[in-house]
Design a protein around this motif. Structure first.
Motif: not given
Ligand code: FES
Length: 217
Positions: A35-37, A47-52, A64-66
């Motif tokens: 959501l936040c990327a 911040g959304c913590r959905l992309c684990f 994954a986004c980091t």
């Molecule tokens: S896209 Fe939101 S934490 Fe990775």
């Protein structure tokens, strides 16, 4: 530009050295909820913590986004630990999100609906107590509506407004459960002469920013 090879869900993939794992997966048709990327945002908010996802050799799932890809990296987007973390993050998020999809302008294009389907979680999960905010809806702009109750605080509109467009109308205020995307001193958006609102509406993953009268961009 040097390319490297990695494996995602048993598929060998070639990508540019230094690329971000989330975008490499998405560009290769492998879905990871997010959501936040934003692709043009250099520093992910995470911040959304959905992309684990799970990466071989790492004890815990990573977002994954980091994550920057590496030669020989082995990634599993479907691992039980990663999905459990993503489901918990999603259920927490939905605990403060109003669910009235039939009357929401984002119905059928909403990222929350897509994420619920992907994670196989209900839009109204019961695990956490429901705490819906009752914030005033801003109808002051003649063309669009801002409903902060539907905002998931992904920060995408804030970044687009401040960094991509250089307008600086939207920002975050307050902390914790009170945190909200708003204008300076909570001025009505309609008083601020925003003409580039289409980009913010497009980037909003929910129905928090929408055109009036159910129009679509
Ligand atoms: S896209 Fe939101 S934490 Fe990775």
């Amino acid at each position: 530009m040097k390319t490297i090879s990695l494996t995602i869900n048993d598929r060998e993939i070639t990508a540019r050295k230094g690329d971000n794992l989330l975008w490499v997966a998405l560009d290769n048709g492998i879905h990871i909820p997010n959501l936040c990327a934003l692709r043009d945002k250099p520093e992910p908010m995470a911040g959304c913590r959905l992309c684990f996802v799970e990466v071989k050799g790492r004890e815990q799932p990573v977002t994954a986004c980091t994550e920057t890809i590496a030669e020989g990296m082995v990634v599993n987007t479907q691992g039980a630990k990663a999905l459990r973390l993503a489901r918990t993050a999603f259920e927490l998020l939905m605990a403060s999100h109003p669910v009235d999809c039939a009357h929401c302008p984002a119905n059928r294009s909403c990222e929350l609906q897509k994420t619920a389907a992907y994670l196989r979680v209900k839009l109204k999960p019961k695990r956490f107590r429901k705490l819906v905010r009752e914030l005033p809806i801003d109808h002051s702009n003649p063309q669009f509506v801002y409903d902060p109750n539907k905002c998931v605080l992904c920060g995408r509109c804030v970044w687009v407004c401040q960094q991509r467009l250089g307008i600086d109308i939207l920002g975050f205020a307050h902390r914790s459960f009170e945190r909200v995307v708003t204008t300076f001193a909570d001025e009505p958006i309609g008083d601020l002469n925003c003409r580039d609102f289409q980009e913010c509406i497009i980037t909003c993953p929910t129905g928090a920013l929408s055109l009036k009268d159910g129009e679509k961009i």
